[in-house]
Motif scaffolding. Structure first.
Motif, PDB file in Angstrom:
ATOM      1  N   HIS A 117      79.172 -59.379  17.476  1.00 30.62           N
ATOM      2  CA  HIS A 117      79.266 -60.384  18.402  1.00 30.62           C
ATOM      3  C   HIS A 117      80.337 -61.284  17.596  1.00 30.62           C
ATOM      4  O   HIS A 117      80.292 -61.414  16.499  1.00 30.62           O
ATOM      5  N   VAL A 118      80.604 -62.189  18.713  1.00 31.46           N
ATOM      6  CA  VAL A 118      81.643 -63.511  18.053  1.00 31.46           C
ATOM      7  C   VAL A 118      81.099 -64.615  17.973  1.00 31.46           C
ATOM      8  O   VAL A 118      80.383 -65.022  18.893  1.00 31.46           O
ATOM      9  N   LEU A 119      81.373 -65.343  16.737  1.00 31.98           N
ATOM     10  CA  LEU A 119      81.050 -66.601  16.594  1.00 31.98           C
ATOM     11  C   LEU A 119      82.079 -67.706  16.284  1.00 31.98           C
ATOM     12  O   LEU A 119      83.028 -67.085  15.492  1.00 31.98           O
ATOM     13  N   GLN A 120      82.122 -68.560  17.175  1.00 28.82           N
ATOM     14  CA  GLN A 120      83.422 -69.331  16.850  1.00 28.82           C
ATOM     15  C   GLN A 120      83.075 -70.651  15.928  1.00 28.82           C
ATOM     16  O   GLN A 120      82.065 -70.804  15.832  1.00 28.82           O
ATOM     17  N   ALA A 121      84.141 -70.958  15.351  1.00 29.05           N
ATOM     18  CA  ALA A 121      84.043 -72.155  14.360  1.00 29.05           C
ATOM     19  C   ALA A 121      85.108 -73.056  14.740  1.00 29.05           C
ATOM     20  O   ALA A 121      86.141 -72.712  15.311  1.00 29.05           O
ATOM     21  N   PHE A 122      85.141 -74.169  14.268  1.00 32.76           N
ATOM     22  CA  PHE A 122      86.056 -75.374  14.653  1.00 32.76           C
ATOM     23  C   PHE A 122      86.422 -76.265  13.628  1.00 32.76           C
ATOM     24  O   PHE A 122      85.570 -76.447  12.587  1.00 32.76           O
ATOM     25  N   VAL A 123      87.714 -76.709  13.581  1.00 36.04           N
ATOM     26  CA  VAL A 123      88.004 -77.768  12.387  1.00 36.04           C
ATOM     27  C   VAL A 123      88.804 -78.929  13.089  1.00 36.04           C
ATOM     28  O   VAL A 123      89.572 -78.592  13.933  1.00 36.04           O
ATOM     29  N   SER A 124      88.424 -80.201  12.656  1.00 40.43           N
ATOM     30  CA  SER A 124      88.986 -80.969  13.405  1.00 40.43           C
ATOM     31  C   SER A 124      90.348 -81.817  12.449  1.00 40.43           C
ATOM     32  O   SER A 124      90.443 -81.089  11.216  1.00 40.43           O
ATOM     33  N   GLU A 125      91.063 -82.567  12.688  1.00 38.04           N
ATOM     34  CA  GLU A 125      91.941 -83.230  11.807  1.00 38.04           C
ATOM     35  C   GLU A 125      91.329 -83.976  10.753  1.00 38.04           C
ATOM     36  O   GLU A 125      90.040 -84.118  10.600  1.00 38.04           O
ATOM     37  N   GLY A 126      91.990 -83.984   9.478  1.00 37.19           N
ATOM     38  CA  GLY A 126      91.401 -84.754   8.507  1.00 37.19           C
ATOM     39  C   GLY A 126      91.096 -86.131   8.518  1.00 37.19           C
ATOM     40  O   GLY A 126      91.796 -86.732   9.303  1.00 37.19           O
ATOM     41  N   LEU A 127      89.833 -86.341   8.248  1.00 33.82           N
ATOM     42  CA  LEU A 127      89.349 -87.798   8.119  1.00 33.82           C
ATOM     43  C   LEU A 127      89.124 -88.241   6.588  1.00 33.82           C
ATOM     44  O   LEU A 127      88.855 -87.434   5.949  1.00 33.82           O
ATOM     45  N   LYS A 128      88.799 -89.833   6.408  1.00 33.02           N
ATOM     46  CA  LYS A 128      88.392 -90.146   5.253  1.00 33.02           C
ATOM     47  C   LYS A 128      86.923 -89.484   5.245  1.00 33.02           C
ATOM     48  O   LYS A 128      86.370 -89.370   6.108  1.00 33.02           O
ATOM     49  N   PRO A 129      86.275 -89.809   3.967  1.00 38.12           N
ATOM     50  CA  PRO A 129      84.798 -89.050   3.951  1.00 38.12           C
ATOM     51  C   PRO A 129      83.791 -89.765   4.921  1.00 38.12           C
ATOM     52  O   PRO A 129      84.185 -91.133   4.779  1.00 38.12           O
ATOM     53  N   VAL A 130      83.481 -89.262   6.061  1.00 36.78           N
ATOM     54  CA  VAL A 130      82.366 -89.860   6.624  1.00 36.78           C
ATOM     55  C   VAL A 130      81.066 -89.159   6.734  1.00 36.78           C
ATOM     56  O   VAL A 130      79.933 -89.452   7.153  1.00 36.78           O
ATOM     57  N   LEU A 131      80.923 -87.849   6.168  1.00 38.54           N
ATOM     58  CA  LEU A 131      79.790 -86.941   6.495  1.00 38.54           C
ATOM     59  C   LEU A 131      79.308 -86.297   4.893  1.00 38.54           C
ATOM     60  O   LEU A 131      79.893 -85.520   4.395  1.00 38.54           O
ATOM     61  N   PRO A 132      78.258 -87.023   4.551  1.00 38.41           N
ATOM     62  CA  PRO A 132      77.935 -86.821   3.363  1.00 38.41           C
ATOM     63  C   PRO A 132      76.819 -85.577   3.472  1.00 38.41           C
ATOM     64  O   PRO A 132      75.740 -85.580   2.938  1.00 38.41           O
ATOM     65  N   GLY A 133      77.303 -84.274   3.429  1.00 41.66           N
ATOM     66  CA  GLY A 133      76.454 -83.134   3.637  1.00 41.66           C
ATOM     67  C   GLY A 133      76.766 -82.094   4.807  1.00 41.66           C
ATOM     68  O   GLY A 133      77.184 -82.731   5.787  1.00 41.66           O
ATOM     69  N   VAL A 134      75.886 -81.325   4.730  1.00 40.73           N
ATOM     70  CA  VAL A 134      75.869 -80.591   6.083  1.00 40.73           C
ATOM     71  C   VAL A 134      74.883 -80.946   6.914  1.00 40.73           C
ATOM     72  O   VAL A 134      73.480 -81.019   6.420  1.00 40.73           O
ATOM     73  N   ILE A 135      74.779 -81.078   8.145  1.00 44.86           N
ATOM     74  CA  ILE A 135      73.847 -81.429   9.146  1.00 44.86           C
ATOM     75  C   ILE A 135      73.782 -80.458  10.375  1.00 44.86           C
ATOM     76  O   ILE A 135      74.748 -79.778  10.621  1.00 44.86           O
ATOM     77  N   THR A 136      72.754 -79.916  10.700  1.00 44.39           N
ATOM     78  CA  THR A 136      72.436 -78.983  11.761  1.00 44.39           C
ATOM     79  C   THR A 136      71.535 -79.673  12.749  1.00 44.39           C
ATOM     80  O   THR A 136      70.577 -80.258  12.396  1.00 44.39           O
ATOM     81  N   PHE A 137      71.949 -79.283  13.967  1.00 45.94           N
ATOM     82  CA  PHE A 137      71.237 -80.108  15.251  1.00 45.94           C
ATOM     83  C   PHE A 137      71.075 -78.684  15.941  1.00 45.94           C
ATOM     84  O   PHE A 137      71.645 -78.187  17.021  1.00 45.94           O
TER      85      PHE A 137
END
Lengths: 95, 449, 416, 186
Positions: C255-275
């Motif tokens: 199966h295919v799983l997609q992944a995404f990346v945004s433009e670079g930002l200053k640090p905003v997200l300290p860690g991995v979050i799953t929703f």
């Protein structure tokens, strides 16, 4: 992807739910001597081809038909779409 | 690809490749193109489905009435259901829930159960079809009767449970759990169209077409007699446990009445066309005034079903079989049904298989929290010695202490054993006793009253 | 050559002329003791641990494309061991422990960052399930922490806690989880294996197996026949295609799983979050890009690209939980092919063909498993007995009914 | 007769009407619905029964037909009947009497909420909501699709009159989605 529904014409694949390999139509006979082995094969082993694949799509946001779609898993190109009900009958599924 | 994910550096890279290989840049070609072509705001993809509109909300026809009563709501899938109904002076949710439970068991309580999935199954082969869908037998269910049904997945694991009521020879109404209504319908359509295409059976979801209310407690019949039109006899003889019928209520409105019980009490479920749902709950509450009827929410519903030892979503968690649930005898060997063959595999039938049991704290002041694990006394507290886990827990106001349902290895032969209940995550470690999962009225006298 | 701070300074002062290729470019020999098919993270780790733990001398890794070009370079770089079931948790915890010591072990900066992973809770029932999971993790020697809404709000003030369709009611955290630079894992293992004498052969596609009398003798490749004492398939995403050449059907769909990346930002997200309720997870790379993903597209696919409905779904999930992301621009999306097994758990086992071994079915959890997968597969190859931590990952679990089904959805690969 | 009050899908006692730009959005509780699914071997009889109920021939896939009582195709050998509630509260009984056991009939009135969009330029609203080809979607056309994650029937009654039937429990979400699309279009 666009799935050309045999009754309704081209429909957005987002209206469908994928239901797996069309081999799921071939549910074994529970009274066969090797029924357990057949059910294990039916339940768990897949051809998983890179190329044309017969698979079930359920038109859940549409007319609720199950379709047998032949789709190339390397290009997503769809070559044939049939009503699963007809395919199941043609394969001799009854009771 | 560095910080620009190749959006600008790609060309430079291709030029270097061209130089190294002695080709022109067009000859080298480009890399596989990955969208989007140009950086695009995430909000443009997300569109209007944001904030509380991220996904639709489903409300029952009694929603506004429940809001008027000050109900606290809980998300159950897409639904909002009343969790409990705080009354003046109640400052803690447990006070409200305890009151709702006690009042229901003492007299009568009313609960909105509209969210349960309902599927209309019709056709000459309707009974034959249900025999395939449920692991237990449905062929001989009499008209006017309801039966509990357990549905397995083809891999032999419990999928869902509910009731099927036979309204006519060729007409059943199947109920599913709230959470699985959509997937069960899909599963039944698969069986109908793909596995047994020659069966004469038609399916249509009627979940939303009916507003359904449970009326439970010793005064349930007395209350309903004021609602159901007088030509329908609700006596125990005429309308016994597990009966069902088309009736009329409030002077002629068509309704369906089922004598089924999730709470373990004398109980009925009454269904009316959705547009009358709001009026119906108000009428039921009004009729119940003389019995001091209470409205109860999902929390009290949960307490009563745990007291009664009924399995629900926490027990049917997608990894448990009929054997784990203590329902292995329901899996008929005399017929073919989905899941029956694969449920016979050895790994699903080991001697130390998990069994659903009840737990009570040795020191009645202690809770028995869900998600805790069970360890044999004297054994080290580690994964190798893990004996099982608590699926559902609550405080039972009827027993005056906490109770729980749990899966325990060889649990059915360990009644009376004292075990350690541990939850290192929340810092909990106490002793519990293994008891029957049926904490209240194990003989079922109340629901047959 | 050992990498060190001193070395970096020395090379900086001498024009960087002393750096050598990280691994040799070699032509295949006629015969090896072990042939590992697939030069992804798992294949390279297998070869490395075969040499390091078991003293294997003649080991080849055959890679169809180039090192780092497959799923090891296409994932979202998350490592964790927050599993529930007995068959899984010891294995993934072993993997996390190996990650913790990996950089010293292979002398390579894999940018291992234990910034923590948080699974959000939205209901009491979910909290109960996560409590059971957290306890299972702790009983298996892993770390787990149940966080309150207040703690989450304090730590991640940008989360949409109360005004969301699915309000946040807590979370299960594993503070030792985090991210690892995925390409560096491939490069680091390749270099370390090479230094122990493993031949890494790129642009070498396996086109068939030579099987005689029920025994696998070697492989036909685009570079000719190569004989091997033991042949180890390790081609996640292509398992179906490869094993079909040995006439094997697998309990796996691709199966295919997609992944995404945004433009670079200053640090905003300290860690991995799953929703989970919104099918969305996210972390921030060291370069600043937000790396995120969601569900499988949900149909069999060998095409490394997905479709728009899932893109929309993932972006909706992103905004539902991080409203601030609306104006962040998405730079790229891509698809990776997942070996989705029938119970959502992997297989590390012998096959019915003598000398032919199989490692696959990692679903979308392959990256975090890399060290332990290599470790346990090497153990199986060297000793012919399953490693203690991978003893549940057998083919016969399906016929025995011993599925390891974390999600509880049964034999529906598209749902795992 | 009972004297129970009716509430609309949006929870009121009066249907809600919203106007924005050239479009009017109205809640339409005044219709009864019943599904009819042919039994095995009863396909022909069902088609004839539907004709007796609605007047013209039973509609083909993707279409609606009839005047006071209308029917639209919902799936292979399945139709939905609709008729004014005041005169046809028990439409399902009437249908059952007509099909004489050759089809399964189920009351569906409460299962759906209906919103009607009226005005010039409905295409601009619809194209924001669902993947319908508005050029080929003509009066008499019906399609089922997804609007904001909700499975809905979309019925073109006239170029300037489109009905949307959605799951009743999500009426508020659907209403919000329709209104948002109207505001976005105009």
């Amino acid at each position: 992807m666009i799935i050309n529904h045999p009754i309704l014409g081209p429909r957005d694949s987002a209206e469908f739910t994928y239901m797996g390999d069309a081999a799921l139509l071939d549910r074994p006979d529970w009274q066969a001597k090797d029924a357990l082995a057949q059910f294990i094969d039916y339940g768990y082993l897949r051809d998983n081809p890179a190329g044309p694949h017969q698979e079930l799509w359920y038109h859940e946001q549409g007319d609720r038909s199950f379709l047998v779609v032949t789709r190339d898993t390397t290009t997503h190109e769809i070559s044939s779409v049939k009503l699963a009900n007809d395919v199941a009958r043609s394969r001799g599924r009854s009771t | 690809m560095a910080t620009d994910q190749g959006k600008t550096s790609n060309m430079g890279g291709l030029a270097i490749m061209a130089e190294l290989t002695g080709k022109t840049i067009p000859e080298v070609g480009t890399t596989i193109f990955r969208p989007p072509y140009t950086p695009t705001a995430i909000g443009a993809f997300a569109g209007r489905d944001r904030g509380t509109d991220f996904r639709p909300t489903r409300k029952t026809p009694s929603h506004k009435w429940a809001e008027d009563q000050g109900a606290v709501f809980v998300e159950v899938g897409m639904w909002l259901r009343a969790q409990w109904f705080p009354q003046a002076g109640e400052t803690h949710w447990r006070q409200s829930v305890d009151r709702e439970v006690l009042a229901t068991r003492k007299s009568v309580g009313i609960c909105d159960v509209t969210t349960l999935g309902k599927i209309d199954v019709q056709g000459a082969d309707a009974a034959t079809f249900l025999n395939k869908i449920y692991c237990n037998a449905f062929g001989k269910l009499a008209i006017g009767k309801t039966r509990y049904g357990l549905m397995l997945r083809e891999d032999g694991i419990a999928m869902d449970d509910g009731t099927a009521a036979r309204l006519a020879d060729d007409h059943f109404v199947v109920t599913t759990t709230t959470a699985n209504a959509v997937s069960v319908f899909r599963h039944m359509e698969f069986a109908r169209q793909c596995l047994w295409p020659d069966f004469d059976v038609q399916l249509i979801s009627t979940t939303e077409a009916w507003a359904q209310y449970a009326v439970a407690g010793p005064n349930a019949r007395n209350l309903l007699q004021k609602i159901v039109d007088s030509e329908f006899d609700l006596s125990n003889e005429a309308f016994p446990f597990m009966a069902c019928a088309n009736v009329t209520v409030c002077g002629g409105l068509r309704a369906r009445l089922f004598r089924i019980s999730f709470s373990g009490e004398l109980a009925f479920e009454i269904a009316v066309p959705t547009r009358y749902g709001d009026a119906m709950i108000r009428r039921l509450m009004q009729a119940g005034e003389e019995f001091e009827a209470v409205a109860y929410g999902t929390e009290a519903l949960g307490v009563m079903r745990i007291e009664k030892g009924h399995a629900a979503g926490n027990e049917l968690n997608g990894t448990t079989s009929a054997l784990n649930l203590g329902m292995e005898r329901m899996v008929s060997k005399k017929k073919d049904s989905i899941g029956s063959t694969l449920s016979e595999r050895s790994g699903l039938n080991t001697d130390d298989a998990l069994k659903l049991i009840g737990l009570r704290p040795v020191d009645v002041k202690n809770p028995v929290p869900a998600g805790s694990h069970l360890i044999t006394k004297g054994d080290p507290v580690d994964a190798t010695h893990d004996q099982g886990y608590v699926t559902s827990a609550c405080y039972s106001p009827n027993l005056g202490h906490s109770i729980a349902l749990a899966y325990l290895k060889s649990g059915d032969s360990r009644k009376g054993e004292i075990l350690r209940l541990v939850s290192p995550l929340t810092g909990f470690d106490h002793e519990v006793e293994v008891v029957s999962a049926h904490f209240i009225d194990p003989e079922g006298e109340r629901l047959r009253a | 050559m050992r990498y060190s701070g001193l070395r970096v300074i020395k090379e900086a002062l001498t024009g960087h002329k002393g750096w050598k290729p990280a691994w040799r470019d070699v032509a295949p020999q006629a015969q090896y003791d072990y042939i590992v098919i697939g030069g992804g993270g798992h294949g390279l780790a297998t070869a490395y641990y075969l040499a390091r733990n078991h003293g294997a001398k003649k080991v080849a890794v055959l890679e169809k494309g180039w090192i780092g070009g497959g799923n090891v370079g296409r994932n979202t770089t998350i490592v964790r061991s927050n599993y529930l079931l007995d068959g899984n948790e010891p294995f993934y915890e072993h993997s996390l422990k190996l990650w913790e010591g990996l950089e010293q072990d292979i002398n390579y900066n894999a940018m291992i960052s234990q910034r923590g992973i948080l699974n959000l809770v939205h209901s009491d029932a979910q909290r109960d399930a996560f409590t059971r999971r957290g306890n299972a993790m702790i009983l298996n020697g892993a770390d787990a922490d149940l966080l309150s809404t207040e703690t989450i709000q304090k730590r991640y003030p940008f989360l949409n806690v109360h005004n969301a369709r699915f309000p946040i009611k807590g979370g299960l955290a594993q503070h030792r989880g985090g991210t690892v630079r995925h390409d560096a894992v491939a490069w680091g293992y390749a270099r370390a294996a090479d230094q122990l004498g493993v031949d890494i052969i790129q642009n070498c596609e396996v086109t068939g197996f030579r099987i005689e009398g029920g025994k696998c003798l070697g492989v036909e490749t685009s570079l000719g026949y190569i004989g091997g004492g033991k042949i180890a398939s390790c081609v996640a995403g292509s398992s179906g295609r490869l094993m079909a050449k040995a006439n094997m059907r697998l309990p796996i769909e691709s199966h295919v799983l997609q992944a995404f990346v945004s433009e670079g930002l200053k640090p905003v997200l300290p860690g991995v979050i799953t929703f989970g309720a919104g099918h969305f997870y996210c972390s921030q790379s060291d370069k600043g890009g937000l790396v995120f993903g969601g569900d499988l597209d949900g149909y069999n696919s060998y095409a490394q690209r997905g479709n728009l409905p899932v893109v929309e779904d993932v972006c909706e999930g992103a905004m539902a939980i991080f409203p601030m992301l609306g104006r962040v621009r998405l730079l790229r999306m891509w698809g990776g092919i997942m070996d989705m097994s029938m119970d959502g758990s992997p297989i590390i086992d012998r096959t019915h063909i003598k000398s032919l071994y199989f490692n696959g079915g990692w679903c979308y959890g392959g990256f975090k498993a890399t060290p332990a997968s290599g470790w346990c597969y090497a153990h199986l190859l060297a000793t012919d007995t399953p490693h203690e931590f991978a003893k549940a990952y057998r083919f016969d679990r399906f016929e025995k009914g011993q599925m390891i089904d974390e999600k509880g959805v049964g034999n529906n690969p598209q749902l795992h | 007769m009972h004297n129970l009050t009716v509430t609309t899908a949006l929870g009121g006692t009066e249907p809600r009407i919203d106007m924005h730009g050239p479009i009017t959005l109205s809640e339409e509780p005044g219709y009864a619905l019943a599904s009819v699914a042919a039994r095995k071997g009863g396909e022909r009889a069902t088609i004839l029964a539907i004709r007796r109920l609605i007047g013209p021939a039973a509609p083909k896939p993707g279409h609606i037909a009839g005047d006071k009582v209308t029917a639209f195709w919902i799936g292979p050998d399945q139709w939905m009947l609709e008729a004014p509630y005041d005169s046809h509260e028990t439409l399902f009984e009437q249908a059952a009497a007509e099909v004489k056991g050759k089809a399964s009939v189920t009351e569906q009135t409460g299962g759906w909420c209906r919103f009607d969009l009226r005005g010039v330029g409905l295409a601009s609203v619809l194209e924001r909501l669902c993947p319908i080809n508005m050029i080929t979607f003509q009066p008499g056309g019906v399609t089922r699709s997804s609007i904001d994650h909700l499975g809905c029937f979309i019925i073109c009654r006239a170029l300037e009159h489109i009905s949307i039937l959605g799951p009743r429990s999500s009426a508020a979400s659907l209403h919000h989605g329709l209104l948002t699309a109207m505001r976005s279009a105009y």
